[in-house]
Motif scaffolding. Structure first.
Motif, PDB file in Angstrom:
ATOM      1  N   MET A   1       0.822  -1.217   0.000  1.00 47.43           N
ATOM      2  CA  MET A   1       0.000   0.000   0.000  1.00 47.43           C
ATOM      3  C   MET A   1       0.852   1.262   0.000  1.00 47.43           C
ATOM      4  O   MET A   1       0.343   2.367   0.200  1.00 47.43           O
ATOM      5  CB  MET A   1      -0.951   0.007   1.207  1.00 47.43           C
ATOM      6  CG  MET A   1      -2.072  -0.994   1.121  1.00 47.43           C
ATOM      7  SD  MET A   1      -3.232  -0.829   2.500  1.00 47.43           S
ATOM      8  CE  MET A   1      -4.394  -2.144   2.133  1.00 47.43           C
ATOM      9  N   TYR A   2       2.126   1.113  -0.231  1.00 47.80           N
ATOM     10  CA  TYR A   2       3.055   2.248  -0.190  1.00 47.80           C
ATOM     11  C   TYR A   2       2.606   3.350  -1.152  1.00 47.80           C
ATOM     12  O   TYR A   2       2.387   3.113  -2.345  1.00 47.80           O
ATOM     13  CB  TYR A   2       4.458   1.760  -0.548  1.00 47.80           C
ATOM     14  CG  TYR A   2       5.525   2.827  -0.581  1.00 47.80           C
ATOM     15  CD1 TYR A   2       5.919   3.479   0.579  1.00 47.80           C
ATOM     16  CD2 TYR A   2       6.155   3.172  -1.776  1.00 47.80           C
ATOM     17  CE1 TYR A   2       6.920   4.437   0.561  1.00 47.80           C
ATOM     18  CE2 TYR A   2       7.164   4.130  -1.812  1.00 47.80           C
ATOM     19  CZ  TYR A   2       7.540   4.759  -0.638  1.00 47.80           C
ATOM     20  OH  TYR A   2       8.527   5.717  -0.677  1.00 47.80           O
ATOM     21  N   ARG A   3       2.426   4.546  -0.612  1.00 47.91           N
ATOM     22  CA  ARG A   3       2.089   5.767  -1.346  1.00 47.91           C
ATOM     23  C   ARG A   3       0.756   5.684  -2.081  1.00 47.91           C
ATOM     24  O   ARG A   3       0.509   6.442  -3.013  1.00 47.91           O
ATOM     25  CB  ARG A   3       3.219   6.141  -2.303  1.00 47.91           C
ATOM     26  CG  ARG A   3       4.499   6.514  -1.556  1.00 47.91           C
ATOM     27  CD  ARG A   3       5.626   6.937  -2.454  1.00 47.91           C
ATOM     28  NE  ARG A   3       5.369   8.213  -3.101  1.00 47.91           N
ATOM     29  CZ  ARG A   3       6.266   8.874  -3.827  1.00 47.91           C
ATOM     30  NH1 ARG A   3       7.478   8.369  -3.986  1.00 47.91           N
ATOM     31  NH2 ARG A   3       5.963  10.010  -4.381  1.00 47.91           N
ATOM     32  N   MET A   4      -0.109   4.774  -1.669  1.00 45.83           N
ATOM     33  CA  MET A   4      -1.450   4.720  -2.249  1.00 45.83           C
ATOM     34  C   MET A   4      -2.369   5.650  -1.465  1.00 45.83           C
ATOM     35  O   MET A   4      -2.301   5.725  -0.247  1.00 45.83           O
ATOM     36  CB  MET A   4      -1.992   3.295  -2.240  1.00 45.83           C
ATOM     37  CG  MET A   4      -1.276   2.377  -3.193  1.00 45.83           C
ATOM     38  SD  MET A   4      -2.081   0.766  -3.316  1.00 45.83           S
ATOM     39  CE  MET A   4      -0.948  -0.048  -4.463  1.00 45.83           C
ATOM     40  N   ALA A   5      -3.244   6.337  -2.187  1.00 45.88           N
ATOM     41  CA  ALA A   5      -4.138   7.300  -1.556  1.00 45.88           C
ATOM     42  C   ALA A   5      -5.303   7.594  -2.484  1.00 45.88           C
ATOM     43  O   ALA A   5      -5.307   7.201  -3.653  1.00 45.88           O
ATOM     44  CB  ALA A   5      -3.384   8.595  -1.233  1.00 45.88           C
ATOM     45  N   CYS A   6      -6.274   8.296  -1.946  1.00 41.98           N
ATOM     46  CA  CYS A   6      -7.404   8.742  -2.751  1.00 41.98           C
ATOM     47  C   CYS A   6      -6.906   9.733  -3.802  1.00 41.98           C
ATOM     48  O   CYS A   6      -5.990  10.531  -3.555  1.00 41.98           O
ATOM     49  CB  CYS A   6      -8.449   9.400  -1.854  1.00 41.98           C
ATOM     50  SG  CYS A   6     -10.008   9.771  -2.673  1.00 41.98           S
ATOM     51  N   LYS A   7      -7.506   9.687  -4.977  1.00 43.71           N
ATOM     52  CA  LYS A   7      -7.076  10.563  -6.073  1.00 43.71           C
ATOM     53  C   LYS A   7      -7.457  12.021  -5.839  1.00 43.71           C
ATOM     54  O   LYS A   7      -6.909  12.909  -6.488  1.00 43.71           O
ATOM     55  CB  LYS A   7      -7.689  10.073  -7.393  1.00 43.71           C
ATOM     56  CG  LYS A   7      -7.207   8.694  -7.823  1.00 43.71           C
ATOM     57  CD  LYS A   7      -7.930   8.217  -9.063  1.00 43.71           C
ATOM     58  CE  LYS A   7      -7.464   6.826  -9.472  1.00 43.71           C
ATOM     59  NZ  LYS A   7      -8.209   6.311 -10.654  1.00 43.71           N
ATOM     60  N   ASP A   8      -8.383  12.260  -4.929  1.00 42.26           N
ATOM     61  CA  ASP A   8      -8.873  13.619  -4.696  1.00 42.26           C
ATOM     62  C   ASP A   8      -8.969  13.869  -3.189  1.00 42.26           C
ATOM     63  O   ASP A   8      -9.658  13.144  -2.476  1.00 42.26           O
ATOM     64  CB  ASP A   8     -10.247  13.788  -5.346  1.00 42.26           C
ATOM     65  CG  ASP A   8     -10.745  15.225  -5.316  1.00 42.26           C
ATOM     66  OD1 ASP A   8     -10.957  15.745  -4.200  1.00 42.26           O
ATOM     67  OD2 ASP A   8     -10.943  15.811  -6.403  1.00 42.26           O
TER      68      ASP A   8
ATOM     69  N   VAL B   1     -11.393  -0.982  -0.374  1.00 39.35           N
ATOM     70  CA  VAL B   1     -11.242  -2.117  -1.288  1.00 39.35           C
ATOM     71  C   VAL B   1     -12.357  -3.152  -1.152  1.00 39.35           C
ATOM     72  O   VAL B   1     -12.318  -4.191  -1.812  1.00 39.35           O
ATOM     73  CB  VAL B   1      -9.874  -2.807  -1.085  1.00 39.35           C
ATOM     74  CG1 VAL B   1      -8.746  -1.900  -1.533  1.00 39.35           C
ATOM     75  CG2 VAL B   1      -9.681  -3.212   0.376  1.00 39.35           C
ATOM     76  N   TYR B   2     -13.349  -2.885  -0.311  1.00 43.16           N
ATOM     77  CA  TYR B   2     -14.460  -3.818  -0.154  1.00 43.16           C
ATOM     78  C   TYR B   2     -15.772  -3.047  -0.178  1.00 43.16           C
ATOM     79  O   TYR B   2     -15.860  -1.974   0.438  1.00 43.16           O
ATOM     80  CB  TYR B   2     -14.348  -4.594   1.171  1.00 43.16           C
ATOM     81  CG  TYR B   2     -15.449  -5.630   1.327  1.00 43.16           C
ATOM     82  CD1 TYR B   2     -15.292  -6.902   0.785  1.00 43.16           C
ATOM     83  CD2 TYR B   2     -16.648  -5.316   1.951  1.00 43.16           C
ATOM     84  CE1 TYR B   2     -16.307  -7.844   0.881  1.00 43.16           C
ATOM     85  CE2 TYR B   2     -17.661  -6.253   2.052  1.00 43.16           C
ATOM     86  CZ  TYR B   2     -17.490  -7.509   1.518  1.00 43.16           C
ATOM     87  OH  TYR B   2     -18.491  -8.443   1.605  1.00 43.16           O
ATOM     88  N   PRO B   3     -16.805  -3.536  -0.885  1.00 43.55           N
ATOM     89  CA  PRO B   3     -16.885  -4.833  -1.573  1.00 43.55           C
ATOM     90  C   PRO B   3     -16.106  -4.893  -2.892  1.00 43.55           C
ATOM     91  O   PRO B   3     -15.951  -5.963  -3.464  1.00 43.55           O
ATOM     92  CB  PRO B   3     -18.386  -4.989  -1.815  1.00 43.55           C
ATOM     93  CG  PRO B   3     -18.902  -3.606  -1.883  1.00 43.55           C
ATOM     94  CD  PRO B   3     -18.089  -2.806  -0.925  1.00 43.55           C
ATOM     95  N   GLU B   4     -15.660  -3.747  -3.357  1.00 47.02           N
ATOM     96  CA  GLU B   4     -14.791  -3.700  -4.526  1.00 47.02           C
ATOM     97  C   GLU B   4     -13.853  -2.519  -4.359  1.00 47.02           C
ATOM     98  O   GLU B   4     -14.072  -1.635  -3.520  1.00 47.02           O
ATOM     99  CB  GLU B   4     -15.618  -3.557  -5.808  1.00 47.02           C
ATOM    100  CG  GLU B   4     -16.504  -2.327  -5.810  1.00 47.02           C
ATOM    101  CD  GLU B   4     -17.459  -2.278  -6.989  1.00 47.02           C
ATOM    102  OE1 GLU B   4     -17.999  -1.190  -7.257  1.00 47.02           O
ATOM    103  OE2 GLU B   4     -17.643  -3.317  -7.639  1.00 47.02           O
ATOM    104  N   ILE B   5     -12.792  -2.487  -5.142  1.00 45.04           N
ATOM    105  CA  ILE B   5     -11.820  -1.409  -5.027  1.00 45.04           C
ATOM    106  C   ILE B   5     -12.447  -0.106  -5.510  1.00 45.04           C
ATOM    107  O   ILE B   5     -13.016  -0.041  -6.604  1.00 45.04           O
ATOM    108  CB  ILE B   5     -10.547  -1.738  -5.832  1.00 45.04           C
ATOM    109  CG1 ILE B   5      -9.866  -2.975  -5.234  1.00 45.04           C
ATOM    110  CG2 ILE B   5      -9.587  -0.553  -5.832  1.00 45.04           C
ATOM    111  CD1 ILE B   5      -8.657  -3.452  -6.011  1.00 45.04           C
ATOM    112  N   CYS B   6     -12.359   0.912  -4.684  1.00 48.41           N
ATOM    113  CA  CYS B   6     -12.963   2.211  -4.995  1.00 48.41           C
ATOM    114  C   CYS B   6     -12.311   2.804  -6.245  1.00 48.41           C
ATOM    115  O   CYS B   6     -11.081   2.818  -6.365  1.00 48.41           O
ATOM    116  CB  CYS B   6     -12.788   3.156  -3.813  1.00 48.41           C
ATOM    117  SG  CYS B   6     -13.447   4.817  -4.110  1.00 48.41           S
ATOM    118  N   PRO B   7     -13.113   3.320  -7.187  1.00 45.41           N
ATOM    119  CA  PRO B   7     -12.532   3.926  -8.394  1.00 45.41           C
ATOM    120  C   PRO B   7     -11.706   5.178  -8.109  1.00 45.41           C
ATOM    121  O   PRO B   7     -10.908   5.596  -8.948  1.00 45.41           O
ATOM    122  CB  PRO B   7     -13.765   4.254  -9.250  1.00 45.41           C
ATOM    123  CG  PRO B   7     -14.910   4.300  -8.291  1.00 45.41           C
ATOM    124  CD  PRO B   7     -14.587   3.318  -7.217  1.00 45.41           C
TER     125      PRO B   7
END
Length: 697
Positions: A395-402, A415-421
């Motif tokens: 999860m290194y440097r992963m974050a919301c796009k906004d 990431v549940y129930p599916e990975i957020c767009p």
């Protein structure tokens, strides 16, 4: 809430003139050698003192030292009297109390409530060096030692017990640890920002009773207290546009200790107020007092993470331990923490409640510099970095796009129930980090020991190829946890489709790299939502895939976890109305042992229990000596072979006994001989990934 301040923005306290300590002192003699007449802060911990950023007492101790404060350590004191709490004298500012890197009850007891035979955080793994409910006991003894010194509690035990919570070991709902410990303030989560602010304000003469505006803090006040006239109470289902001026009242302690539905609702409300961007303060009545929880701390920036992990740690146990072996130190000695936090939201895991969902990552430069320090300063380094990871490996440097979307989000998992767009799942920074790390002179190998989130990894085949070709030491840990939808939905874990996809990528990459490597799958027995039939299906999956697990985990209800609320209440706090879904719970010891036995279907000790269960479940067709059977109809050591209900086929009678019986079973049955398979050779030698797996969370 008061606006947050960067960790490096404070003017150092006057005592900074004393400089940096080789180790934070644990005795008066060490204090005197540093020229100190007293400590400003004394940290009391249930762990051995290891001066390394993976250990909480060292991390916060060095941080306070960098701010100019004189910090002493009282490690694993004798709690039977207050004498040991006086060994460093009276602290000028406060006692900081922590149970250590683990909750003291999880540390001491198994999921079956049996006392563990060792303690990984103690010299020579000696058990019994910390009390049950260590935060409470230590705080009470510190108060006895110096009645007028402020007591501040923190660390994972205090964090997970900050509100009324179900306690598995006493099978009761306990009050907030603040009420039992009689501490002045609780700092929950990763509390560096609050801790530094608190120390400087106390040093300026502010009373701890007047410090009520720190994010990430909790305190008890007389019922009806409010911080300012502008704050507004929000009922169970009400809302308010200005979240900064509202608070949410949870069902009170006296209600949740007896009303399970109210407990489930309190759990749901608590977890919805966990995003630092939109969380409101929480209030819960305890008798004639109110427990206040200010909103969660603002996550650290990359620059602050670099500052924190770049402090002058000795990277070794305190010299007073001599040559004693400390297993927890040996485990992390050559590993590096590259980030903190987890947005997975697994309901059984305490990471989210403690570290939060927002990933806080260090810079590449900071991480590479630490690798060089390990190479140059850590005795015994052979060129192998044992882990570049954290709560999750990838999860290194992963974050919301906004940032605006992140601040408004109230999802419990990204990431549940599916990975957020809206989630950035780019593995490129991690790939670059891996390549640069293994290129450092003197580094022969960089392994990844942290658990991998495979539903994220499948989005980057390049990452999987990089990982498999260079950073897997034969085995890679992943955690499907279960195969069946009902328990997976209560865990908030992905289905087996993601596992199958990752397995294909892993095997293709291993073959391309010319390596024979294995996946280590982890599973949980007796998780809420799991029936006997679910465990049977999992056992059949394990048999089909030729997995023989050695050490497995039975669900352990830890304080505050959503899965614990399910286990205690048999309601589902993931639902808007928790009472709308009843949750199956394996509560009795016999059923919990059965669920664990299904995971170890190959162990002869479990066969009597499994045969009994299969007959009760109407699945006696799975008892027999054929390939299609789960367990044999006979038991090792029996003088006679029991008669099977259905006669075996000619093919079955000519086969040897199932491979999982081992060589002794083959000899006892006089089965036909053949050379063992590669799988069997490695399993017998203890080299197969499912042999002697010890799981930690």
């Amino acid at each position: 809430m008061k606006p947050f301040k960067a960790l490096t923005a404070y003017r150092p306290y006057w005592a900074k003139r004393f400089g940096v300590s080789p180790f934070l002192p644990m005795t008066r003699a060490e204090m005197e050698s540093l020229g100190w007449d007293s400590c400003d802060v004394i940290i009391v911990t249930g762990d051995a003192y290891i001066d390394h950023p993976s250990f909480g007492m060292a991390l916060v101790g060095r941080l306070l030292e960098a701010q100019g404060f004189r910090v002493g350590i009282i490690s694993q004191p004798d709690w039977r009297s207050a004498d040991d709490f006086r060994r460093l004298g009276r602290p000028n500012l406060f006692f900081g109390i922590t149970a250590g890197n683990m909750d003291s009850m999880v540390n001491r007891y198994t999921a079956d409530r049996k006392i563990r035979s060792d303690d990984a955080y103690t010299p020579n793994a000696e058990p019994g060096k910390r009390p049950d409910y260590a935060v409470t006991v230590y705080a009470q003894r510190a108060r006895e030692a110096f009645k007028d010194v402020p007591i501040v509690i923190g660390g994972i035990e205090a964090s997970l017990r900050r509100i009324a919570h179900y306690d598995y070991w006493s099978d009761t709902v306990k009050r907030s640890v603040l009420a039992d410990s009689k501490a002045d303030l609780l700092l929950y989560g990763n509390a560096e920002r609050a801790l530094v602010e608190l120390a400087h304000r106390l040093a300026k003469g502010t009373s701890i009773q007047d410090i009520r505006d720190l994010r990430g803090s909790a305190f008890l006040v007389p019922a009806g207290w409010t911080p300012t006239p502008e704050w507004h109470e929000v009922g169970t289902r009400a809302a308010h546009d200005d979240r900064a001026l509202t608070y949410v009242r949870l069902p009170d302690y006296e209600t949740v200790k007896t009303d399970k539905l109210a407990y489930a609702e309190a759990s749901r409300m608590f977890h919805l107020e966990s995003n630092p961007g939109n969380a409101r303060a929480l209030v819960q009545r305890h008798g004639n007092r109110d427990l206040w929880l200010n909103p969660p701390p603002i996550p650290l920036s990359t620059a602050e993470m670099d500052y924190l992990y770049g402090l002058p740690y000795a990277r070794a146990p305190h010299p007073s331990y001599g040559d004693a072996r400390i297993p927890a130190w040996e485990m992390i000695r050559f590993s590096i923490n590259i980030m903190r936090g987890c947005f997975g939201g697994c309901t059984f895991c305490s990471i989210t409640e403690h570290e939060g969902r927002i990933i806080q990552s260090r810079s590449e430069e900071s991480i590479l510099r630490e690798i060089e320090e390990i190479r140059d300063k850590t005795p015994g380094f052979t060129g192998v970095i044992s882990d570049l990871g954290g709560p999750t490996a990838n999860m290194y440097r992963m974050a919301c796009k906004d940032n605006a979307i992140e601040a408004a989000c109230r999802r419990l998992s990204c990431v549940y129930p599916e990975i957020c767009p809206n989630l950035n799942t780019d593995h490129t920074p991690l790939i670059h980090l891996y390549r640069k790390a293994r290129a450092i002179p003197g580094v022969k190998r960089v392994l990844i020991g942290s658990g991998l989130r495979y539903d994220l990894a499948v989005r980057s085949p390049e990452y999987v190829r990089e990982l498999v070709a260079h950073h897997v030491g034969g085995y890679l840990k992943i955690a499907p946890e279960h195969t069946e939808e009902k328990p997976l939905s209560k865990m908030m874990k992905p289905g087996m489709g993601a596992y199958d996809k990752f397995k294909r990528l892993f095997e293709q990459a291993s073959k391309a790299a010319g390596k024979e490597q294995y996946l280590i799958p982890y599973f949980i027995a007796a998780h809420p939502g799991t029936t006997d039939e679910d465990m049977l299906e999992l056992a059949l999956w394990l048999k089909r895939n030729d997995f023989r697990l050695d050490q497995v985990q039975t669900f352990l209800p830890t304080p505050l976890a959503l899965a614990t609320a399910m286990w205690h209440t048999e309601n589902n706090p993931l639902k808007r109305d928790p009472a709308s879904e009843k949750v199956a719970v394996a509560r009795g010891l016999k059923q919990r042992r059965l669920h664990k036995a299904f995971l170890r279907y190959h162990d002869p000790k479990n066969w009597p229990l499994l045969r009994e269960a299969l007959k009760r479940m109407g699945r006696a067709d799975l008892i027999g000596n054929g390939k299609r059977h789960l367990v044999p109809a006979w038991q090792p050591g029996e003088k006679t072979t029991p008669i099977l209900k259905s006669a075996p086929t000619e093919k079955e009678t000519s086969r040897r006994a199932p491979s999982h019986l081992g060589n002794s079973a083959l000899a006892q049955k006089g089965a036909s001989r053949r050379a063992p398979t590669r799988f069997e050779k490695s399993a017998l030698a203890g080299r197969h990934p499912t042999a002697k797996i010890k799981r930690s969370r």
